[in-house]
Design a protein around this motif. Structure first.
Motif, PDB file in Angstrom:
ATOM      1  N   TYR A   1       0.852  -1.171   0.000  1.00 42.94           N
ATOM      2  CA  TYR A   1       0.000   0.000   0.000  1.00 42.94           C
ATOM      3  C   TYR A   1       0.894   1.229   0.000  1.00 42.94           C
ATOM      4  O   TYR A   1       2.073   1.151   0.326  1.00 42.94           O
ATOM      5  N   ARG A   2       0.319   2.358  -0.367  1.00 41.42           N
ATOM      6  CA  ARG A   2       1.092   3.590  -0.311  1.00 41.42           C
ATOM      7  C   ARG A   2       0.205   4.733   0.162  1.00 41.42           C
ATOM      8  O   ARG A   2      -1.005   4.710   0.006  1.00 41.42           O
ATOM      9  N   GLN A   3       0.855   5.727   0.729  1.00 41.90           N
ATOM     10  CA  GLN A   3       0.149   6.896   1.220  1.00 41.90           C
ATOM     11  C   GLN A   3       0.981   8.137   0.951  1.00 41.90           C
ATOM     12  O   GLN A   3       2.118   8.240   1.413  1.00 41.90           O
TER      13      GLN A   3
ATOM     14  N   ARG B   1      -4.470   6.054   2.432  1.00 36.27           N
ATOM     15  CA  ARG B   1      -3.698   4.881   2.034  1.00 36.27           C
ATOM     16  C   ARG B   1      -4.440   4.141   0.932  1.00 36.27           C
ATOM     17  O   ARG B   1      -5.658   3.963   0.998  1.00 36.27           O
TER      18      ARG B   1
ATOM     19  N   TYR C   1       3.928   0.878   2.255  1.00 31.39           N
ATOM     20  CA  TYR C   1       3.786   0.006   3.403  1.00 31.39           C
ATOM     21  C   TYR C   1       3.572  -1.433   2.964  1.00 31.39           C
ATOM     22  O   TYR C   1       2.702  -1.713   2.137  1.00 31.39           O
TER      23      TYR C   1
ATOM     24  N   TRP D   1       1.482  -4.966   9.477  1.00 26.72           N
ATOM     25  CA  TRP D   1       2.006  -3.864   8.668  1.00 26.72           C
ATOM     26  C   TRP D   1       3.471  -3.600   8.958  1.00 26.72           C
ATOM     27  O   TRP D   1       3.930  -3.693  10.094  1.00 26.72           O
TER      28      TRP D   1
ATOM     29  N   GLY E   1       6.901   1.144   6.876  1.00 29.55           N
ATOM     30  CA  GLY E   1       6.846   2.037   5.735  1.00 29.55           C
ATOM     31  C   GLY E   1       8.227   2.409   5.230  1.00 29.55           C
ATOM     32  O   GLY E   1       9.171   2.538   6.002  1.00 29.55           O
TER      33      GLY E   1
END
Length: 121
Positions: free
Chosen positions: A37-39, A45, A94, A111, A114
């Motif tokens: 995932y990315r934010q 996210r 992440y 998780w 990051g």
């Protein structure tokens, strides 16, 4: 518990490539899925890509054709090969895994901390 160790983030120029790695360790009975995932700042996210135990993969529309997710089941490791990177790909990425720690347990999400990916124009 399950621990996720990420590596591969960094600074790249637009059009460049980067490969992220995430290794899961700990009291793992089975892995159901692993993914990324990315934010970005000010944004929610979002799923980039994931791969389930059957090998089936999912990609965000924005990365299809550029990113490839793969896994090494023996090492409980997932990779994200990112090619033709764009400034819009800049975000904290992440690692996520869905895993069981015991046979009867329902799978849970874990998780990583990051890793920053920055793409310059």
């Amino acid at each position: 518990q399950v621990q996720l160790v990420e590596s591969g983030g960094g600074l790249v120029q637009a059009g460049g490539s980067l490969r992220l790695s995430c290794a899961a360790s700990g009291s793992i009975f089975s892995l159901v899925a692993m993914g990324w995932y990315r934010q970005a700042p000010g944004k929610q996210r979002e799923l980039v890509a994931n791969i389930v135990s059957t090998g089936s993969t999912n990609y965000a529309d924005s990365v299809k054709g550029r990113f490839t997710i793969s896994r090494d089941n023996a090492k409980n490791t997932v990779y994200l090969q990112m090619n033709s990177l764009k400034p819009e790909d800049t975000a904290v990425y992440y690692c996520n895994t869905v895993a069981r720690t015991t046979t009867p347990a329902r799978p849970r999400d874990y998780w990583g901390q990051g890793t920053q990916v920055t793409v310059s124009s």
